[in-house]
Design a protein around this motif. Structure first.
Motif, PDB file in Angstrom:
ATOM      1  N   PRO A   1       0.808  -1.229   0.000  1.00 52.95           N
ATOM      2  CA  PRO A   1       0.000   0.000   0.000  1.00 52.95           C
ATOM      3  C   PRO A   1       0.838   1.274   0.000  1.00 52.95           C
ATOM      4  CG  PRO A   1      -0.142  -1.157   2.121  1.00 52.95           C
ATOM      5  CD  PRO A   1       0.525  -2.078   1.177  1.00 52.95           C
ATOM      6  N   ASP A   2       2.120   1.167   0.421  1.00 52.87           N
ATOM      7  CA  ASP A   2       2.981   2.350   0.448  1.00 52.87           C
ATOM      8  C   ASP A   2       3.341   2.832  -0.958  1.00 52.87           C
ATOM      9  OD1 ASP A   2       4.433  -0.170   0.401  1.00 52.87           O
ATOM     10  OD2 ASP A   2       6.263   1.029   0.390  1.00 52.87           O
ATOM     11  N   LYS A   3       3.099   1.986  -1.979  1.00 51.76           N
ATOM     12  CA  LYS A   3       3.434   2.351  -3.354  1.00 51.76           C
ATOM     13  C   LYS A   3       2.192   2.635  -4.213  1.00 51.76           C
ATOM     14  CE  LYS A   3       7.904   2.109  -3.043  1.00 51.76           C
ATOM     15  NZ  LYS A   3       8.726   3.330  -3.203  1.00 51.76           N
ATOM     16  N   VAL A   4       1.047   2.793  -3.561  1.00 52.00           N
ATOM     17  CA  VAL A   4      -0.178   3.057  -4.316  1.00 52.00           C
ATOM     18  C   VAL A   4      -0.122   4.429  -4.984  1.00 52.00           C
ATOM     19  CG1 VAL A   4      -2.653   3.520  -4.096  1.00 52.00           C
ATOM     20  CG2 VAL A   4      -1.670   1.493  -3.039  1.00 52.00           C
ATOM     21  N   VAL A   5       0.441   5.421  -4.291  1.00 53.19           N
ATOM     22  CA  VAL A   5       0.485   6.778  -4.861  1.00 53.19           C
ATOM     23  C   VAL A   5       1.324   6.819  -6.148  1.00 53.19           C
ATOM     24  CG1 VAL A   5       1.233   9.154  -4.485  1.00 53.19           C
ATOM     25  CG2 VAL A   5      -0.031   7.952  -2.698  1.00 53.19           C
ATOM     26  N   PRO A   6       2.586   6.339  -6.137  1.00 54.31           N
ATOM     27  CA  PRO A   6       3.325   6.344  -7.419  1.00 54.31           C
ATOM     28  C   PRO A   6       2.675   5.453  -8.473  1.00 54.31           C
ATOM     29  CG  PRO A   6       4.593   5.233  -5.686  1.00 54.31           C
ATOM     30  CD  PRO A   6       3.454   5.912  -5.024  1.00 54.31           C
ATOM     31  N   ALA A   7       2.012   4.355  -8.044  1.00 53.46           N
ATOM     32  CA  ALA A   7       1.327   3.495  -9.016  1.00 53.46           C
ATOM     33  C   ALA A   7       0.143   4.234  -9.636  1.00 53.46           C
ATOM     34  CB  ALA A   7       0.849   2.212  -8.334  1.00 53.46           C
ATOM     35  N   ALA A   8      -0.585   4.983  -8.809  1.00 52.28           N
ATOM     36  CA  ALA A   8      -1.718   5.774  -9.314  1.00 52.28           C
ATOM     37  C   ALA A   8      -1.225   6.843 -10.279  1.00 52.28           C
ATOM     38  CB  ALA A   8      -2.469   6.408  -8.147  1.00 52.28           C
ATOM     39  N   GLN A   9      -0.086   7.425  -9.971  1.00 54.48           N
ATOM     40  CA  GLN A   9       0.490   8.447 -10.845  1.00 54.48           C
ATOM     41  C   GLN A   9       0.847   7.847 -12.201  1.00 54.48           C
ATOM     42  OE1 GLN A   9       3.297  10.825  -8.737  1.00 54.48           O
ATOM     43  NE2 GLN A   9       4.097  11.820 -10.539  1.00 54.48           N
ATOM     44  N   ASP A  10       1.465   6.665 -12.193  1.00 54.80           N
ATOM     45  CA  ASP A  10       1.803   5.979 -13.450  1.00 54.80           C
ATOM     46  C   ASP A  10       0.540   5.608 -14.222  1.00 54.80           C
ATOM     47  OD1 ASP A  10       4.433   6.208 -12.747  1.00 54.80           O
ATOM     48  OD2 ASP A  10       4.681   4.112 -12.114  1.00 54.80           O
ATOM     49  N   PHE A  11      -0.499   5.198 -13.498  1.00 54.39           N
ATOM     50  CA  PHE A  11      -1.766   4.802 -14.118  1.00 54.39           C
ATOM     51  C   PHE A  11      -2.403   5.982 -14.854  1.00 54.39           C
ATOM     52  CE2 PHE A  11      -6.449   4.575 -13.366  1.00 54.39           C
ATOM     53  CZ  PHE A  11      -6.736   3.592 -14.300  1.00 54.39           C
ATOM     54  N   VAL A  12      -2.443   7.148 -14.187  1.00 57.58           N
ATOM     55  CA  VAL A  12      -3.024   8.349 -14.800  1.00 57.58           C
ATOM     56  C   VAL A  12      -2.196   8.772 -16.015  1.00 57.58           C
ATOM     57  CG1 VAL A  12      -3.546  10.804 -14.463  1.00 57.58           C
ATOM     58  CG2 VAL A  12      -4.075   9.158 -12.662  1.00 57.58           C
ATOM     59  N   GLU A  13      -0.860   8.717 -15.865  1.00 57.67           N
ATOM     60  CA  GLU A  13       0.019   9.117 -16.968  1.00 57.67           C
ATOM     61  C   GLU A  13      -0.191   8.226 -18.189  1.00 57.67           C
ATOM     62  OE1 GLU A  13       4.743  10.109 -17.811  1.00 57.67           O
ATOM     63  OE2 GLU A  13       4.132   9.156 -15.941  1.00 57.67           O
ATOM     64  N   GLU A  14      -0.377   6.923 -17.954  1.00 58.83           N
ATOM     65  CA  GLU A  14      -0.555   5.989 -19.066  1.00 58.83           C
ATOM     66  C   GLU A  14      -1.889   6.200 -19.768  1.00 58.83           C
ATOM     67  OE1 GLU A  14      -0.677   1.151 -19.862  1.00 58.83           O
ATOM     68  OE2 GLU A  14       0.280   1.948 -18.067  1.00 58.83           O
ATOM     69  N   LYS A  15      -2.939   6.499 -18.999  1.00 60.47           N
ATOM     70  CA  LYS A  15      -4.288   6.600 -19.566  1.00 60.47           C
ATOM     71  C   LYS A  15      -4.596   7.992 -20.127  1.00 60.47           C
ATOM     72  CE  LYS A  15      -5.594   2.416 -18.899  1.00 60.47           C
ATOM     73  NZ  LYS A  15      -5.811   1.546 -20.071  1.00 60.47           N
ATOM     74  N   LEU A  16      -4.169   9.046 -19.436  1.00 57.48           N
ATOM     75  CA  LEU A  16      -4.523  10.406 -19.853  1.00 57.48           C
ATOM     76  C   LEU A  16      -3.345  11.204 -20.397  1.00 57.48           C
ATOM     77  CD1 LEU A  16      -6.989  11.535 -17.015  1.00 57.48           C
ATOM     78  CD2 LEU A  16      -7.523  10.499 -19.222  1.00 57.48           C
ATOM     79  N   GLY A  17      -2.134  10.790 -20.058  1.00 53.73           N
ATOM     80  CA  GLY A  17      -0.961  11.530 -20.527  1.00 53.73           C
ATOM     81  C   GLY A  17      -0.256  12.258 -19.399  1.00 53.73           C
ATOM     82  N   ASN A  18       1.003  12.598 -19.647  1.00 51.06           N
ATOM     83  CA  ASN A  18       1.846  13.240 -18.636  1.00 51.06           C
ATOM     84  C   ASN A  18       1.297  14.578 -18.169  1.00 51.06           C
ATOM     85  OD1 ASN A  18       4.415  15.313 -18.306  1.00 51.06           O
ATOM     86  ND2 ASN A  18       4.695  13.355 -17.253  1.00 51.06           N
ATOM     87  N   ARG A  19       0.578  15.302 -19.041  1.00 50.53           N
ATOM     88  CA  ARG A  19       0.117  16.649 -18.676  1.00 50.53           C
ATOM     89  C   ARG A  19      -0.924  16.627 -17.559  1.00 50.53           C
ATOM     90  NH1 ARG A  19      -3.604  18.511 -23.826  1.00 50.53           N
ATOM     91  NH2 ARG A  19      -4.979  16.686 -23.907  1.00 50.53           N
ATOM     92  N   PHE A  20      -1.520  15.447 -17.287  1.00 49.17           N
ATOM     93  CA  PHE A  20      -2.516  15.360 -16.224  1.00 49.17           C
ATOM     94  C   PHE A  20      -1.899  15.043 -14.863  1.00 49.17           C
ATOM     95  CE2 PHE A  20      -5.271  15.082 -19.866  1.00 49.17           C
ATOM     96  CZ  PHE A  20      -6.422  15.730 -19.450  1.00 49.17           C
ATOM     97  N   ILE A  21      -0.588  14.860 -14.819  1.00 49.33           N
ATOM     98  CA  ILE A  21       0.068  14.691 -13.512  1.00 49.33           C
ATOM     99  C   ILE A  21       1.077  15.815 -13.259  1.00 49.33           C
ATOM    100  CG2 ILE A  21      -0.214  12.190 -13.452  1.00 49.33           C
ATOM    101  CD1 ILE A  21       2.765  11.985 -14.242  1.00 49.33           C
ATOM    102  N   VAL A  22       1.173  16.750 -14.195  1.00 51.27           N
ATOM    103  CA  VAL A  22       2.015  17.937 -14.018  1.00 51.27           C
ATOM    104  C   VAL A  22       1.093  19.150 -14.055  1.00 51.27           C
ATOM    105  CG1 VAL A  22       3.975  19.261 -14.878  1.00 51.27           C
ATOM    106  CG2 VAL A  22       3.932  16.778 -15.176  1.00 51.27           C
ATOM    107  N   PRO A  23       0.597  19.590 -12.902  1.00 49.80           N
ATOM    108  CA  PRO A  23      -0.367  20.695 -12.890  1.00 49.80           C
ATOM    109  C   PRO A  23       0.219  21.957 -13.503  1.00 49.80           C
ATOM    110  CG  PRO A  23      -0.240  19.635 -10.729  1.00 49.80           C
ATOM    111  CD  PRO A  23       0.894  19.099 -11.544  1.00 49.80           C
ATOM    112  N   PRO A  24      -0.600  22.753 -14.190  1.00 54.94           N
ATOM    113  CA  PRO A  24      -0.092  23.999 -14.779  1.00 54.94           C
ATOM    114  C   PRO A  24       0.364  24.956 -13.685  1.00 54.94           C
ATOM    115  CG  PRO A  24      -2.489  23.900 -14.898  1.00 54.94           C
ATOM    116  CD  PRO A  24      -2.029  22.556 -14.435  1.00 54.94           C
ATOM    117  N   PRO A  25       1.418  25.750 -13.914  1.00 51.66           N
ATOM    118  CA  PRO A  25       1.903  26.684 -12.888  1.00 51.66           C
ATOM    119  C   PRO A  25       0.889  27.788 -12.609  1.00 51.66           C
ATOM    120  CG  PRO A  25       3.040  27.052 -14.975  1.00 51.66           C
ATOM    121  CD  PRO A  25       2.221  25.810 -15.150  1.00 51.66           C
TER     122      PRO A  25
END
Length: 593
Positions: free
Chosen positions: A300-324
Motif C-alpha cells: 500500500p505504500d506504493k499506491v500513490v506512485p502506481a496511481a500516478q503511473d496509471f493516470v500518466e498511461e491513460k490520460l498523458g503526462n500533462r494530467f500529472i504535471v499541474p499547470p503553474p
C-alpha cells in the motif's frame, strides 16, 4: 402525537441523463445549428398540430352534444364534421412527416452523444470535490460556459469521429487546468485519479466493484484461508488478497498466489514494485487498474506512485504535471460580477504578487484598496466596495474566514455586482471554511498559491515570480562580465529554495521542526544576490551565505541541528565551484546540475 408534520425533501441536483441531454443540445446547436433550429421548429409545429387536433375534437363534441333530432338531417353539422375530418387527416399527415423528419434529425444528433455523456461524467467528478474540501465548489453555469468555450477553441474536423476526439481531449484538459488552479497541491493527483477512473468507468473499462475495493479494501468476516507466507506477508495483506478474489477478474488469484509464493515475495520486497511485472500470467491478464488493486493489497505504500503511473498511461503526462500558477490567466477569466478568491494555506501570502500585478495593470494608489477583515471591519469593507463599484477600482478583502458573521452580507453584495463598473474587481483571501458562502465560491474564480509539489515545478514557479520574471531585473548584470555568475548562482538559489521546501514532506527526516519557508525568503535573497554582485568586483560568498542562510531562511529556524543542516545544504549552492565548474553537479547521481 396530536400534531404531526410531513416534510418532503426535493433534490434539485441535475441528473447525469438530464445534463447529458442539455449538453447534447448545446454542442449540436454550436456544431450543426441548422439541425437544432429545425428540431426546435418541429417541436413547435408538433405542439401546434396537437393543439389543432384537440380544438377539432372539442368542436365535434360540441356539435354532437348540441345537436337536436337526427344529426344526419343537420346539413351544417355534416359540413362541419366533413371539413373537420379533412383537416384532421391533413394534420395527421403533416404530423407523420414531421415525426419522420424528427427521427432523422435525432439520429444525426445522436452522433454527438459520446461527447455529451463524457462531459456529463466530468461535471459529476468536480461536483464530488466538495466532499474533500468545502471550498471546492463549482456551478453548472460555470461548467457550461467552459464547455461552450472549448467547442469554439478546439481543433475542427469534418470527420465527426476526429472532431469528437479533439473536443473531448481539449475540454478534459481545459477543465483540469481550470479546476487545478483552485486545488491544494495535496489534492491535485487525487483529482487526476478521479477524473481518469470516472472516464474509464464511463467506457466500461473499470467496474464499480473494483473502484469500491480500491477505496475500502473490501469488507469481510474471518478469513478461512491460512496465510501461506506468514514470515513476510502481513495477515492484513493476505485478508485483502482473499477478498479481492471475489472480483470476477481475480477468481483463481488465491490458488495461483499460493503456488508461486516465492515469485510474489520478490515483488513484495522490490524497491519499485509498481514498475515490476506481476508473476506468471497475471502480467498480461489484468488491466492497469487491476494491477493497482494487487499493489494496494501487497504494498500500500506504493499506491500513490502506481496511481500516478496509471493516470500518466491513460490520460498523458500533462494530467500529472499541474499547470503553474498564472494570475494573469485567472484575471482574464474573471469579470466585475465574479470575485477572485485566493484559498490560503499556511505560509502562502499572495499579496506581494497581487500588488505587483495590480501595478502592472495600472491599479495602484487610490485605485487599489486593501483591508483585513476582523471585528468591526465589515461596514468599512462595504463602503470600500460601494466606492470601487462606482469608480471601477479594485478592492482586496483579506482573511474573510475571520469575519464569519459578516459573510452573509458579503454574499448579498456579490449578488448585486452585475451592475458594477467593468473595470471593478473584488479580490478575496480566505483559509478554508465551511461558513464561506457557496454561491460566491461557485461563481467566483478560485486560486491557491501554494508552493508546488516537486523540484521541477518549484523551480518553474520561482522563475515565473517577481522579481526573477522581470526582464529588467534578470538582465540587470548584462555587460558587467558577471552575468554568468549571476545566472548560475540564481539557479542555485532557486534550487536551494525548492529543496528546503520539499524536505518538509519527509517529516523529521527533513526537518526536526516543519518550517514555513515562503516566496518572500527567496525574493529578498535574490535581490541581495543582485545587489552584492553589482556593488562588489568579486562574488562575496561569505556575506551571501550568512545573509541567506542565517538571516533570511535561518531566521525561521529554531532548532540548532536544523540550522546546521540548512547551512550545509546551502554550501552546495553558494560556492565558487558552481561558477567555475561548467559541469558542476548538485547531487552525486548527476541528475541535478
Amino acid at each position: 402525537p396530536e400534531v404531526s408534520v410531513k416534510v418532503t425533501l426535493l433534490n434539485f441536483m441535475i441528473t447525469p441523463e438530464g445534463l447529458g441531454d442539455q449538453l447534447l443540445g448545446i454542442v449540436v446547436a454550436k456544431e450543426r445549428p441548422e439541425l437544432e433550429e429545425e428540431k426546435n421548429q418541429l417541436i413547435v409545429q408538433g405542439a401546434a398540430n396537437k393543439k389543432q387536433l384537440k380544438e377539432i375534437e372539442d368542436k365535434i363534441l360540441e356539435i354532437l352534444s348540441s345537436a337536436e333530432g337526427n344529426i344526419l338531417e343537420d346539413e351544417t353539422a355534416i359540413q362541419v364534421l366533413s371539413s373537420s375530418k379533412t383537416l384532421s387527416n391533413e394534420i395527421s399527415e403533416k404530423q407523420m412527416v414531421a415525426e419522420e423528419t424528427e427521427r432523422k434529425i435525432d439520429a444525426t444528433r445522436e452522433g454527438y452523444r459520446p461527447i455529451s455523456t463524457h462531459s456529463s461524467l466530468l461535471f459529476f467528478t468536480i461536483a464530488d470535490l466538495a466532499n474533500i474540501e468545502p471550498m471546492y465548489q463549482y456551478s453548472l453555469s460555470w461548467f457550461i460556459n467552459l464547455f461552450i468555450n472549448s467547442i469554439a477553441d478546439s481543433n475542427k474536423s469534418k470527420n465527426l469521429e476526429k472532431r469528437l476526439r479533439y473536443l473531448s481531449d481539449h475540454f478534459t484538459y481545459l477543465l483540469y487546468c481550470n479546476v487545478c488552479r483552485s486545488l491544494f497541491e495535496k489534492d491535485k493527483l487525487l483529482f487526476s485519479l478521479l477524473l481518469c477512473i470516472n472516464i474509464l468507468k464511463g467506457r466500461g473499462a473499470i467496474t464499480q466493484a473494483e473502484f469500491l475495493f480500491f477505496l475500502t479494501g473490501g469488507v469481510g468476516l474471518a478469513n478461512p484461508h491460512p496465510n501461506p507466507a506468514p514470515a513476510w506477508l502481513p495477515d492484513r495483506s493476505w485478508d485483502e488478497l482473499c477478498r479481492m478474489c471475489e472480483l470476477p477478474a481475480f477468481q483463481h488469484f488465491r490458488e495461483s498466489f499460493e503456488q508461486h509464493v516465492d515469485d510474489w515475495r520478490q515483488l513484495y520486497e522490490s524497491k519499485t514494485p509498481h514498475k515490476q511485472a506481476l508473476p506468471g500470467s497475471w502480467a498480461t491478464e489484468l488491466s492497469e487498474f487491476q494491477r493497482v488493486l494487487v499493489l494496494r493489497c501487497l504494498r500500500p505504500d506504493k499506491v500513490v506512485p502506481a496511481a500516478q503511473d496509471f493516470v500518466e498511461e491513460k490520460l498523458g503526462n500533462r494530467f500529472i504535471v499541474p499547470p503553474p500558477f498564472d494570475l494573469a490567466k485567472s484575471f482574464k477569466d474573471s469579470s466585475a460580477a465574479a470575485p477572485l478568491i485566493f484559498v490560503l494555506s499556511p505560509g502562502a501570502d499572495p499579496m506581494a504578487a497581487l500588488m505587483k500585478f495590480a501595478e502592472s495593470r495600472g491599479f495602484e494608489g487610490d485605485r487599489f484598496q486593501s483591508i483585513s477583515l476582523g471585528q468591526g471591519q465589515g461596514p468599512v469593507a462595504q463602503r470600500l466596495i460601494e466606492i470601487a463599484v462606482a469608480e471601477g477600482t479594485w478592492v482586496v478583502l483579506q482573511n474573510c474566514h475571520l469575519a464569519v458573521s459578516w459573510l452573509p452580507t458579503l454574499e448579498k453584495i456579490c449578488e448585486e455586482l452585475h451592475a458594477a463598473n467593468a473595470d471593478f474587481r473584488l479580490w478575496l483571501t480566505s483559509y478554508p471554511s465551511d461558513k464561506f458562502p457557496v454561491s460566491v465560491l461557485q461563481n467566483g474564480v478560485k486560486m491557491t498559491n501554494e508552493p508546488p509539489m516537486g523540484l521541477r515545478a518549484n523551480l518553474q514557479r520561482s522563475y515565473q515570480n517577481d522579481p526573477i520574471s522581470d526582464p529588467a531585473f534578470f538582465d540587470s548584470l548584462n555587460g558587467t562580465g558577471k552575468e554568468t555568475a549571476f545566472q548560475k548562482l540564481l539557479f542555485g538559489l532557486c534550487f536551494f529554495h525548492a529543496l528546503v521546501q520539499e524536505r518538509r514532506k519527509f517529516g523529521p527526516l527533513g526537518w526536526n521542526i516543519p518550517y514555513e519557508f515562503n516566496e518572500s525568503d527567496l525574493s529578498i535573497s535574490v535581490r541581495q544576490l543582485q545587489m552584492f554582485l553589482l556593488e562588489y568586483d568579486d562574488v562575496p560568498y561569505a556575506a551571501l551565505t550568512y545573509l541567506t542562510g542565517q538571516c533570511n531562511y535561518g531566521g525561521r529556524v529554531t532548532d540548532e541541528k536544523d540550522r546546521r543542516c540548512l547551512m550545509s545544504i546551502l554550501s552546495n549552492f553558494y560556492s565558487p565551484a558552481i561558477v567555475e565548474d561548467k559541469n558542476y553537479k548538485f547531487s552525486p547521481t548527476g541528475l541535478y546540475y
